[in-house]
Write an enzyme that holds these catalytic residues in place. Sequence first.
Site, PDB file in Angstrom:
ATOM      1  N   CYS A   7      42.376  44.343  30.370  1.00 14.35           N
ATOM      2  CA  CYS A   7      41.999  45.501  31.200  1.00 14.35           C
ATOM      3  C   CYS A   7      43.210  45.875  32.048  1.00 14.35           C
ATOM      4  O   CYS A   7      44.349  45.475  31.735  1.00 14.35           O
ATOM      5  CB  CYS A   7      40.758  45.218  32.033  1.00 14.35           C
ATOM      6  N   ASN A  10      43.268  42.750  35.287  1.00 11.11           N
ATOM      7  CA  ASN A  10      42.879  41.369  34.905  1.00 11.11           C
ATOM      8  C   ASN A  10      42.194  40.644  36.067  1.00 11.11           C
ATOM      9  O   ASN A  10      42.383  39.441  36.255  1.00 11.11           O
ATOM     10  CB  ASN A  10      44.090  40.568  34.386  1.00 11.11           C
ATOM     11  N   CYS A  12      38.754  42.182  37.113  1.00 10.08           N
ATOM     12  CA  CYS A  12      37.328  42.560  37.034  1.00 10.08           C
ATOM     13  C   CYS A  12      36.750  42.416  35.632  1.00 10.08           C
ATOM     14  O   CYS A  12      35.912  41.552  35.378  1.00 10.08           O
ATOM     15  CB  CYS A  12      37.118  44.000  37.511  1.00 10.08           C
ATOM     16  N   ARG A  13      37.179  43.287  34.698  1.00  7.91           N
ATOM     17  CA  ARG A  13      36.530  43.346  33.388  1.00  7.91           C
ATOM     18  C   ARG A  13      36.986  42.273  32.414  1.00  7.91           C
ATOM     19  O   ARG A  13      36.151  41.573  31.818  1.00  7.91           O
ATOM     20  CB  ARG A  13      36.761  44.734  32.748  1.00  7.91           C
ATOM     21  N   SER A  14      38.311  42.130  32.225  1.00  4.84           N
ATOM     22  CA  SER A  14      38.753  41.174  31.198  1.00  4.84           C
ATOM     23  C   SER A  14      38.469  39.713  31.558  1.00  4.84           C
ATOM     24  O   SER A  14      38.222  38.911  30.652  1.00  4.84           O
ATOM     25  CB  SER A  14      40.227  41.392  30.808  1.00  4.84           C
ATOM     26  N   ASP A 119      35.877  51.052  34.374  1.00  3.37           N
ATOM     27  CA  ASP A 119      36.387  50.264  35.491  1.00  3.37           C
ATOM     28  C   ASP A 119      35.382  50.237  36.646  1.00  3.37           C
ATOM     29  O   ASP A 119      35.048  51.285  37.184  1.00  3.37           O
ATOM     30  CB  ASP A 119      37.700  50.935  35.935  1.00  3.37           C
TER      31      ASP A 119
HETATM   32  P1  4NP Z   1      40.119  45.621  36.135  1.00  3.39           P
HETATM   33  O1  4NP Z   1      39.790  46.421  37.472  1.00  3.39           O
HETATM   34  O2  4NP Z   1      41.138  46.439  35.383  1.00  3.39           O
HETATM   35  O3  4NP Z   1      38.807  45.574  35.435  1.00  3.39           O
HETATM   36  O4  4NP Z   1      40.642  44.269  36.540  1.00  3.39           O
HETATM   37  C1  4NP Z   1      40.759  46.902  38.356  1.00  3.39           C
HETATM   38  C2  4NP Z   1      41.441  46.048  39.174  1.00  3.39           C
HETATM   39  C3  4NP Z   1      42.362  46.534  40.080  1.00  3.39           C
HETATM   40  C4  4NP Z   1      42.604  47.887  40.150  1.00  3.39           C
HETATM   41  C5  4NP Z   1      41.931  48.750  39.320  1.00  3.39           C
HETATM   42  C6  4NP Z   1      41.009  48.249  38.416  1.00  3.39           C
HETATM   43  N1  4NP Z   1      43.517  48.384  41.082  1.00  3.39           N
HETATM   44  O5  4NP Z   1      43.678  49.612  41.157  1.00  3.39           O
HETATM   45  O6  4NP Z   1      44.125  47.601  41.805  1.00  3.39           O
END
Ligand code: 4NP
Length: 154
Positions: A7, A10, A12-14, A119
Amino acid sequence: MKILMVCLGNICRSPLAEGILKSKLPEEFTVDSAGTISMHRGSQPDFRSVQTAAAHDIDISQQISRPVTLEDLDSFDWIFCMDERNLYDVQKMAQNEHQRKKIMLLMDAAELLPREVADPYFGEEDGFEEVYQQIDRACTVIAKKLISQENFTN
Ligand code: 4NP
């Protein structure tokens, strides 16, 4: 067989996808996760992902965020991306057709819709449970395919 979940951050989702797929596969499979940005390098997953996974008896608290590397494109057999932007960013890193063919959307690999795992970072807390359920549905299909050595078609 080595599978990488990808993702953006790294956190939240992955990490959820890593924990969920691992829980459905025997130990000889390697499941890891990484992000397309290095901003959260060294961090544990977002507490909302940790809590959501824990509610389903999956412990992802020990995972550490890291960015995708060029080496990952060789060492992993399949690289499953959460959304189109992640897919685009990892595809851009690929240096040959062999690498490119390993990279696909998680939901495409499971032949399920919607095609993206959105996201949840800036959303409400119940967004994490929805993301969990979506990834869980995909990983059920993907684990079955991996165990029966079926291919994934882009
Ligand atoms: P992820 O979520 O891609 O599922 O880990 C996010 C984590 C951080 C951010 C955006 C999405 N960010 O903008 O910092």
